[in-house]
Design an enzyme around this catalytic site. Structure first.
Site, short mmCIF file in Angstrom:
data_model
loop_
_atom_site.label_atom_id
_atom_site.label_comp_id
_atom_site.label_asym_id
_atom_site.label_seq_id
_atom_site.Cartn_x
_atom_site.Cartn_y
_atom_site.Cartn_z
N GLY A 172 4.34 -35.18 -13.24
CA GLY A 172 5.29 -34.47 -12.38
C GLY A 172 6.58 -34.20 -13.12
O GLY A 172 6.80 -34.72 -14.21
N SER A 214 12.34 -34.39 -11.40
CA SER A 214 12.79 -35.65 -10.80
C SER A 214 12.08 -35.96 -9.48
O SER A 214 12.52 -36.83 -8.72
CB SER A 214 14.31 -35.66 -10.57
OG SER A 214 14.99 -35.61 -11.80
N GLY A 255 9.93 -37.74 -7.02
CA GLY A 255 9.38 -39.08 -6.94
C GLY A 255 10.03 -40.08 -7.87
O GLY A 255 9.59 -41.22 -7.95
N ARG A 302 8.31 -27.35 -22.72
CA ARG A 302 8.65 -26.06 -22.11
C ARG A 302 10.13 -25.78 -22.31
O ARG A 302 10.90 -26.66 -22.69
CB ARG A 302 8.35 -26.10 -20.61
CG ARG A 302 9.11 -27.24 -19.91
CD ARG A 302 8.97 -27.20 -18.42
NE ARG A 302 9.54 -28.39 -17.78
CZ ARG A 302 10.83 -28.55 -17.50
NH1 ARG A 302 11.70 -27.62 -17.83
NH2 ARG A 302 11.25 -29.66 -16.91
#
Length: 399
Positions: free
Chosen positions: A146, A149, A151, A271
């Site tokens: 994920g 930020s 979770g 990325r």
């Protein structure tokens, strides 16, 4: 937050015809407003994407394929697979996938001698408790997969640890595709981010967050105020990360905490950093990373030559309570402040806001640039002070 629009505009300036592939094009207002061709397709389905690109090739010559990651970085692995299928320049999908798994990333970095926080992987509550006891509170809990930020939370005591563990293991968590949880040492110190293209460090910025236990960005500044030794340390560790993770194509960004032991890598993102980072890089150094990324993706010559040197800062606008946006005022006043570069809102009146403790809490940003850090900070504050908005809290159950 505007990254997609930056890519569309850059492609158009290069004489290209951008086509957006999205599972839900309607969520991007600019596509309709600017009459951008958009195709609805399941972007998690590689075969469906290959079929759609093959159909497009019957009409167009595909110059290149790229993407931008909101909210997941797996899109870059998909982009790499598409580029490989069609013989186009692109990232190595295997490298991207290894990087997107935070536990695998931590293992590869640690094996290469890169400084990282102490960490453990857990799949159930008892394992989280044991890991936190071994590392020592406070700890960071986050999903193994994920970004943005989502979770991610600082757990300062046993109660917070149990509460967030239950959340991550429950059905309410947005990234709940697997119950794998990363338990990490809380590395404390100033936050820095290195923006990179290929193997070249483009710039190093500094960032600040809102109040714990969440990590919602509040301000970014390029360049970071670093000593020569600090700058050299971050560059050295950044290059070690790229080698360890086999990232040598295209943009990446590496997040650090400058601790009492020096730079510690918090995360390597395979990325381009999301908005407003690209705008800050362009204002600070004169380098348009989005355009250079597109040039790379279409096989054109690209360059990272700095044309000037300024201090550029962004203030991220975050609401202090949940509710419905009634009105937004002062954008035009802020835009008139000398030295202000951009005022952007991500929400409109009548938008309901429910804070999540991650990137989705951000409702806008203000960007300023000038020859000095002090002057830029003053411009930014003056612009922010001229902006106001009204958010009506949701009715309580009693009402």
């Amino acid at each position: 937050m505007g990254t997609g629009q930056l890519y569309v505009h850059a492609a158009q300036r290069l004489g290209l015809h951008p086509i957006t592939l999205s599972a839900d094009p309607a969520q991007y207002d600019y596509l309709t407003a600017e009459n951008i061709e958009a195709i609805r397709v399941d972007t998690d389905d590689l075969d469906a994407l290959i079929l759609e690109c093959s159909r497009l090739r019957a009409t167009y010559e595909i110059a290149g394929i790229t993407g931008f990651a909101t909210p997941g970085e797996s899109v870059y692995a998909t982009v790499g697979k598409l580029c490989r299928h069609f013989g186009l320049p692109g990232p190595n999908p295997e490298s991207i996938e290894r990087c997107c798994d935070k536990f695998t990333q931590r293992q590869l970095l640690a094996e290469a001698g890169v400084p990282v926080p102490a960490y453990r992987l857990a799949t159930k509550a008892t394992e989280v408790e044991r890991a936190a006891a071994e590392i020592g509170l406070p700890v960071i809990l986050k999903p193994a997969v994920g970004n943005g930020s989502s979770g991610v939370r600082l757990c300062r005591d046993a109660g917070e640890l149990a509460e967030h563990t239950s959340y991550l293991l429950g059905e309410t968590h947005i990234c709940q595709t697997s119950p794998r949880i990363l338990v990490e040492e809380f590395a404390q110190g100033p936050y820095c981010i290195a923006d990179i293209m290929g193997n070249e460090i483009v710039g190093i910025g500094a960032g600040e967050f809102g109040l714990p236990p969440h990590f919602v960005y509040r301000e970014y500044t390029f360049p970071a105020q670093l000593t020569d030794d600090q700058q050299a340390g971050i560059v050295d560790v950044s290059l070690s990360c790229l080698r360890a993770l086999d990232l040598d194509w295209g943009p990446s960004c590496i997040e650090f905490r400058w601790t009492k032991h020096g730079p510690v890598v918090i995360e390597v993102n395979p990325r381009l950093a999301g908005s407003p980072d690209p705008q800050l890089i362009q204002l600070a150094y004169g380098i348009d990373l989005v355009t250079e990324h597109i040039k790379l993706a279409i096989g054109d010559e690209w360059r990272l030559r700095r044309s000037h040197s300024q201090t550029a800062s962004a203030r991220i606008l975050v609401p202090d309570h949940d509710g419905t946006v009634d009105w937004i005022d002062g954008a035009s006043r802020a835009a008139g402040v000398p030295g202000l570069a951009e005022v952007t809102w991500y929400v409109k009146p009548n938008t309901p806001i429910i804070r999540k403790g991650d990137y989705r809490d951000c409702i806008g940003h203000v960007i300023a640039a000038s020859p000095s850090a002090t002057q830029t900070a003053a411009i930014l504050q003056r612009a922010v002070d001229s902006i106001s908005l009204s958010i009506t809290p949701f009715p309580t159950i009693d009402e």
